[in-house]
Motif scaffolding. Structure first.
Motif, PDB file in Angstrom:
ATOM      1  N   THR A 153       0.824  -1.226   0.000  1.00  0.00           N
ATOM      2  CA  THR A 153       0.000   0.000   0.000  1.00  0.00           C
ATOM      3  C   THR A 153       0.855   1.273   0.000  1.00  0.00           C
ATOM      4  OG1 THR A 153      -0.044  -0.126   2.398  1.00  0.00           O
ATOM      5  CG2 THR A 153      -1.930  -1.104   1.228  1.00  0.00           C
TER       6      THR A 153
ATOM      7  N   SER B 182      -0.486  -5.048   7.420  1.00  0.00           N
ATOM      8  CA  SER B 182      -1.264  -4.609   8.583  1.00  0.00           C
ATOM      9  C   SER B 182      -2.733  -4.427   8.207  1.00  0.00           C
ATOM     10  CB  SER B 182      -0.667  -3.297   9.120  1.00  0.00           C
ATOM     11  OG  SER B 182      -1.630  -2.287   9.195  1.00  0.00           O
TER      12      SER B 182
ATOM     13  N   ARG C 110      -0.584   3.632  -4.501  1.00  0.00           N
ATOM     14  CA  ARG C 110      -1.624   4.680  -4.462  1.00  0.00           C
ATOM     15  C   ARG C 110      -1.808   5.301  -5.843  1.00  0.00           C
ATOM     16  NH1 ARG C 110      -2.584   5.999   0.572  1.00  0.00           N
ATOM     17  NH2 ARG C 110      -3.743   7.826  -0.082  1.00  0.00           N
TER      18      ARG C 110
ATOM     19  N   SER D  58      -2.228  -5.883   2.792  1.00  0.00           N
ATOM     20  CA  SER D  58      -1.129  -5.197   3.461  1.00  0.00           C
ATOM     21  C   SER D  58      -0.631  -6.096   4.578  1.00  0.00           C
ATOM     22  CB  SER D  58      -1.649  -3.873   4.035  1.00  0.00           C
ATOM     23  OG  SER D  58      -0.691  -3.313   4.903  1.00  0.00           O
TER      24      SER D  58
ATOM     25  N   SER E  21      -5.485  -8.576   5.641  1.00  0.00           N
ATOM     26  CA  SER E  21      -4.432  -8.199   6.585  1.00  0.00           C
ATOM     27  C   SER E  21      -3.142  -8.977   6.348  1.00  0.00           C
ATOM     28  CB  SER E  21      -4.928  -8.406   8.011  1.00  0.00           C
ATOM     29  OG  SER E  21      -5.304  -9.753   8.162  1.00  0.00           O
TER      30      SER E  21
ATOM     31  N   ALA F 299      -7.628   1.175   5.758  1.00  0.00           N
ATOM     32  CA  ALA F 299      -7.567   2.610   5.428  1.00  0.00           C
ATOM     33  C   ALA F 299      -7.446   2.799   3.908  1.00  0.00           C
ATOM     34  CB  ALA F 299      -6.384   3.261   6.147  1.00  0.00           C
ATOM     35  N   PHE F 300      -6.606   1.988   3.276  1.00  0.00           N
ATOM     36  CA  PHE F 300      -6.404   2.081   1.819  1.00  0.00           C
ATOM     37  C   PHE F 300      -7.715   1.721   1.100  1.00  0.00           C
ATOM     38  CE2 PHE F 300      -4.889   0.785  -2.362  1.00  0.00           C
ATOM     39  CZ  PHE F 300      -3.743   1.533  -2.598  1.00  0.00           C
TER      40      PHE F 300
ATOM     41  N   GLN G  50      -4.967  -2.607   9.653  1.00  0.00           N
ATOM     42  CA  GLN G  50      -5.367  -1.195   9.720  1.00  0.00           C
ATOM     43  C   GLN G  50      -5.002  -0.465   8.423  1.00  0.00           C
ATOM     44  OE1 GLN G  50      -3.379   0.745  12.944  1.00  0.00           O
ATOM     45  NE2 GLN G  50      -5.044   2.215  13.237  1.00  0.00           N
ATOM     46  N   THR G  51      -3.795  -0.734   7.910  1.00  0.00           N
ATOM     47  CA  THR G  51      -3.349  -0.070   6.675  1.00  0.00           C
ATOM     48  C   THR G  51      -4.203  -0.524   5.500  1.00  0.00           C
ATOM     49  OG1 THR G  51      -1.129  -0.123   7.583  1.00  0.00           O
ATOM     50  CG2 THR G  51      -1.299   0.383   5.259  1.00  0.00           C
TER      51      THR G  51
END
Ligand SMILES: NC(=O)c1ccc[n+]([C@@H]2O[C@H](COP(=O)([O-])OP(=O)(O)OC[C@H]3O[C@@H](n4cnc5c(N)ncnc54)[C@H](OP(=O)(O)O)[C@@H]3O)[C@@H](O)[C@H]2O)c1
Length: 325
Positions: free
Chosen positions: A10, A35, A15, A33, A53, A41-42, A37-38
């Protein structure tokens, strides 16, 4: 059915590529990703349905047909192997891998699995480069004698930055120099001789590398790449009957001029493309998948291996080794 994209990693280029994919109507189905969380968010930023994840979960997603590998170069081999082993077609960022051995391993796995593998050397599919190749094939500049090109940027000195950290594949050659080397490969083929010299960052990554590639009949490519000096980023293709000068920044969507042997401008070309222009490589891999083809004529898997072999030889000349080798 339109192939469904899975994005592996990511970071910065992921992007930009995803923005181009979405802008031009491609189907981005999932992102993976290291993570959760990452990934989430992406996915929420770009409106992507699935956030995974782990890279393993991404490649196992049945709603993904083609995986874009956007991790640092030393991971390309491992991450592309993961995706191919899960039965997915792969678009892998440049440089294809760290070295020839890794490149050969990916190409043979893709062939064995009957899957497409394509190096994301996006410049090859830009409209101005399609036009440049057409002019050359039509004999507009006669026989090519030399290519003179640079890829130079002033990038951060931070030793932890990807461009400087050897464990992340740092160095101007693999990151930036791959563009003019790929251009020379496209237009002149495999070199018969290589000269190179370099300076280095404190980390051991090459800061600037000057390269002379020799071809049969005395033809040459003169290449300069640097991560510590912002050069012109222009490319000239010099032939016996004229030349093509591609404007800055030659490896992104741009303009060029065709000159005759007397130095008069014969024609000019201007390109306007939506977004950054990274969608054309996606169009190509989708076309291959739809047609049941395994290799793009514009950049074959074996040419990506050959480009890695050229970079291996340059690294041998300048004395650059990576920790994983
Ligand atoms: N085509 C182009 O114009 C272009 C431009 C720039 C870069 N690139 C290529 O794209 C690749 C990625 O470059 P980038 O500038 O996007 O890098 P970046 O911003 O550092 O992103 C790399 C991503 O890879 C994942 N990753 C996995 N292992 C990692 C590790 N050990 N350290 C750091 N990140 C790790 C991370 O995603 P998660 O945290 O989500 O796992 C990270 O966000 C490079 O091979 C580069 O040559 C191409």
């Amino acid at each position: 059915m339109t192939p469904r994209w899975g994005i592996l990693g990511t970071g910065w280029i992921a992007r930009l590529f995803v923005a181009d994919l979405i802008l031009t109507g491609h189907h981005v189905a999932a992102v993976g990703s290291r993570s959760a969380q990452t990934a989430e968010a992406f996915a929420s930023e770009f409106g992507i349905a699935q956030a995974h994840s782990s890279y393993e979960a991404l490649v196992a997603d049945p709603d993904v047909d083609v995986v874009y590998i956007a991790t640092p170069h030393p991971r390309h081999h491992e991450d592309a192997t993961l995706a191919l082993s899960a039965g997915k077609h792969v678009l892998v960022e440049k440089p294809f891998t760290i070295n020839t051995t890794e490149a050969e391993s990916l190409v043979s796995l893709a062939a064995e699995r009957k899957l497409v593998i394509l190096e994301a050397m996006w410049t090859r599919w830009l409209p101005h480069m399609i036009e440049v190749r057409k002019l050359i094939a039509d004999g507009a500049i006669g026989e090519i004698r030399s290519i003179i090109a640079d890829h130079t940027q002033k990038l951060p000195d931070d030793p932890a930055h990807r461009i400087n950290a050897l464990e992340l594949g740092g160095g101007a050659l693999l990151d930036l120099g791959v563009y003019p080397i790929s251009l020379a490969s496209d237009l002149l083929g495999k070199p018969v001789g290589i000269e190179a010299t370099a300076t280095f960052k404190a980390t051991g990554a090459d800061a600037e590398t000057g390269i002379l590639l020799r071809y049969d009949h005395g033809r040459t490519a003169v290449i300069y790449t640097a991560s510590n000096a912002p050069g012109p980023n222009r490319a000239a293709i010099v032939g016996t009957e004229g030349r093509i000068e591609i404007d800055s920044v030659w490896y992104t969507p741009t303009s060029f001029r065709l000159y005759d042997a007397q130095g008069a401008i014969v024609s000019t070309y201007d390109s306007e493309v939506p977004g950054r222009g990274m969608q054309f490589q996606a169009d190509e891999i989708e076309r291959l998948i739809a047609a049941g083809l395994l290799a793009s004529e514009i950049l074959t898997p074996s040419e990506s291996v050959s480009i890695m072999a050229t970079m291996d030889q340059i690294r041998q000349k300048i004395g650059l080794r990576y920790p994983t080798e």
